[in-house]
Design a protein around this motif. Structure first.
Motif, PDB file in Angstrom:
ATOM      1  N   TRP A 337       0.808  -1.289  -0.067  1.00 11.43           N
ATOM      2  CA  TRP A 337      -0.069  -0.033   0.102  1.00 11.43           C
ATOM      3  C   TRP A 337       0.820   1.179   0.039  1.00 11.43           C
ATOM      4  N   ASN A 338       1.875   1.329   0.689  1.00 16.97           N
ATOM      5  CA  ASN A 338       3.038   2.604   0.646  1.00 16.97           C
ATOM      6  C   ASN A 338       3.209   2.784  -0.649  1.00 16.97           C
ATOM      7  N   ALA A 341       0.501   4.138  -2.991  1.00 15.75           N
ATOM      8  CA  ALA A 341       0.221   5.640  -2.984  1.00 15.75           C
ATOM      9  C   ALA A 341       1.264   6.427  -3.549  1.00 15.75           C
ATOM     10  N   LYS A 361      -3.388   5.745  -5.692  1.00 18.92           N
ATOM     11  CA  LYS A 361      -3.083   6.490  -4.579  1.00 18.92           C
ATOM     12  C   LYS A 361      -4.074   6.568  -3.358  1.00 18.92           C
ATOM     13  N   GLY A 364      -3.737   3.267  -1.607  1.00 16.00           N
ATOM     14  CA  GLY A 364      -2.575   3.023  -0.924  1.00 16.00           C
ATOM     15  C   GLY A 364      -2.826   3.934   0.449  1.00 16.00           C
ATOM     16  N   LEU A 365      -3.098   5.146   0.267  1.00 18.25           N
ATOM     17  CA  LEU A 365      -3.332   6.127   1.396  1.00 18.25           C
ATOM     18  C   LEU A 365      -4.443   5.604   2.458  1.00 18.25           C
ATOM     19  N   ALA A 374      -6.703  10.107   1.443  1.00 20.46           N
ATOM     20  CA  ALA A 374      -7.446   9.284   0.743  1.00 20.46           C
ATOM     21  C   ALA A 374      -8.744   9.939  -0.025  1.00 20.46           C
ATOM     22  N   GLN A 377      -8.293  12.172  -2.877  1.00 27.18           N
ATOM     23  CA  GLN A 377      -8.326  11.406  -4.166  1.00 27.18           C
ATOM     24  C   GLN A 377      -9.540  10.809  -4.623  1.00 27.18           C
TER      25      GLN A 377
END
Length: 494
Positions: A337-338, A341, A361, A364-365, A374, A377
């Protein structure tokens, strides 16, 4: 009946040196199968015309255009050569089906065909139908043009019931109007009813195999398309697209080894022929299949190859899609996930493609403890959704709306609002299941119903999660994430 094109490979071999320095979207194949499309042009051009039609049936549009142009040069009175020069700009199952950058050129070619006049009623029917596609009425939407074309080709097929090409082109016209929201697959089934009997009697015809695969590219019909999938690459083994197309059915059935072999061959062939779009399309399907088999190192190597490819035209939808989605598939399917993002969106890519990077992104956030970021996005995704809807692109607007809801759901879960997260993701899954995928993709990066199952497991409801995973596997058999997820929650139940 197909004696005209049995010498196809020899003709192509002789022509290959002249074409070698040019870039073709699906190359200049050396073997394309058996095609016989009778025309009233100079008899010396009959065999080259069969070759051009065979190229067209394998979506080798640039090579087909060159072939039709050569026929028109040698026989300037051949109306069907100009029909062909127009039809290479009709991409019936792709998006857009009528590329605006070449529409004027196609229109002029079809107009010239009509002015020359055909010598048979059958040829007149083909030219009239093509004229409806490229008619000079700017207010017409592409769907109105393809619907008019389908109706005209229905008459051509009815008037020429024993002519194979009339039937094949009518079936393809049906597929050009198959709606992604029609889960009954009415148009596809109508096309299959035409194509299947002909394929039994003409098993080396490239269009019959190719269009059967497209018609059966759904969870419901995939098994019905397996015979054509097994045959097409053997019919036209030098066509990169023919080498790739079987993987559409293999992907639907979870036949990952078959998909890998299909796309390795297609990728190599496309690379040799300078076909960047075909190469990238095969690479995306290849990454997807490698991930499902747990062959992460192989998938990463394909992505490294992508990163070393220079000067990709990100304005081209299929190129931009594959180049954007491949690394994201790897990160998201493996829960990195990092990394997800940090996904990079290409500024000049179509908005529906940029949406995938924005979704990465956001996911991931949301899943790495930053729900507030998030949400920003998700808001961007809704802006793109509106942009797409305002432009008339309802399909990709809906897909982008699904992506936005997925990000929002995981953001809500990160805040502890489990009920709203579950409700939102349930809606996204239902909406995604109501749509068919486009041929550009092997499937959603991370199916919404598979996400719902993961969410239910996280919320401590393994029985519901098991049911959701089972439903996800019906839609996409053999997906590794769903199989492993279901095994995990079933173990918790028992």
């Amino acid at each position: 009946m197909y004696r005209w094109s049995r010498a196809l490979s020899w003709l192509l071999f002789a022509a290959s040196s002249a074409m070698a320095g040019e870039v073709h979207d699906h190359g200049a194949p050396e073997k394309l199968g058996d095609v016989s499309f009778a025309v009233s042009c100079d008899p010396a051009e009959q065999q080259p015309f069969n070759r051009a039609i065979a190229l067209l049936h394998s979506f080798a549009y640039a090579a087909a255009e060159e072939a039709f142009n050569e026929i028109a040069t040698k026989d300037p009175h051949c109306a069907m050569a100009y029909w062909g020069l127009a039809m290479v700009h009709f991409h019936p199952v792709w998006s857009p089906p009528l590329p605006p950058e070449s529409f004027g050129q196609a229109q002029q070619s079809m107009l010239h065909a009509a002015q020359l006049g055909a010598k048979t009623a059958r040829e007149t029917g083909f030219i009239r139908a093509g004229g409806l596609l490229f008619q000079a009425t700017p207010a017409l939407k592409p769907s109105q043009r393809t619907e008019a074309y389908e109706q005209a080709m229905a008459k051509v097929a009815a008037d020429n019931p024993s002519d194979i090409e009339s039937q094949v082109f009518y079936a393809l016209a049906l597929l050009s109007n198959a709606s992604p929201v029609d889960k009954t697959h009415a148009k596809q089934k109508q096309a299959v009813a035409i194509l299947e009997p002909l394929f039994r009697t003409h098993p080396n015809h490239p269009g019959l195999a190719h269009y059967l695969i497209h018609a059966c590219d759904s969870q419901e019909m995939a098994q019905q398309g397996l015979q054509a999938a097994r045959a097409y690459a053997k019919i036209a083994p030098s066509a990169p697209h023919a080498l790739h197309m079987p993987s559409h059915i293999f992907t639907r059935l979870g036949l990952w080894d078959d998909s890998i072999q299909s796309n390795l061959a297609s990728k190599q062939s496309a690379h040799r022929q300078g076909d960047a779009m075909g190469e990238l399309h095969a690479m995306d399907y290849l990454v997807y299949a490698y991930i499902q088999e747990g062959k992460d190192d192989d998938a990463e190597r394909v992505i490294e190859e992508l990163n070393s490819m220079p000067s990709l035209d990100m304005n081209e939808f299929a190129i931009a899609y594959a180049a954007t989605v491949m690394p994201i598939r790897m990160m998201v399917e493996r829960g990195r996930w990092n990394d997800a993002a940090q996904a990079v969106e290409a500024a000049n890519a179509p908005p529906s493609i940029r949406a995938i990077a924005i979704w990465s992104k956001g996911m991931g956030l949301a899943r790495s403890g930053h729900p507030g970021d998030a949400d920003a996005q998700a808001a961007r995704l809704h802006q793109i959704e509106k942009q797409l809807r305002d432009s008339g692109d309802a399909y990709w607007a809906t897909q982008t709306s699904i992506l936005a809801d997925e990000v929002s759901a995981w953001s809500l879960q990160g805040r502890g609002d489990s009920d709203r997260a579950r409700f939102l993701l349930q809606g996204a899954a239902d909406q995604e299941d109501s749509l068919e995928k486009r041929p550009v993709t092997p499937g959603p990066v991370l199916p919404a119903r598979e996400q719902l199952a993961s969410l239910l497991a996280l919320q401590g409801n393994p029985a519901a999660a098991s049911d959701a995973y089972a439903a996800a596997l019906i839609q996409a058999p053999g997906r590794r994430g769903a199989l492993m997820g279901k095994a995990h929650v079933d173990q918790a139940i028992h």
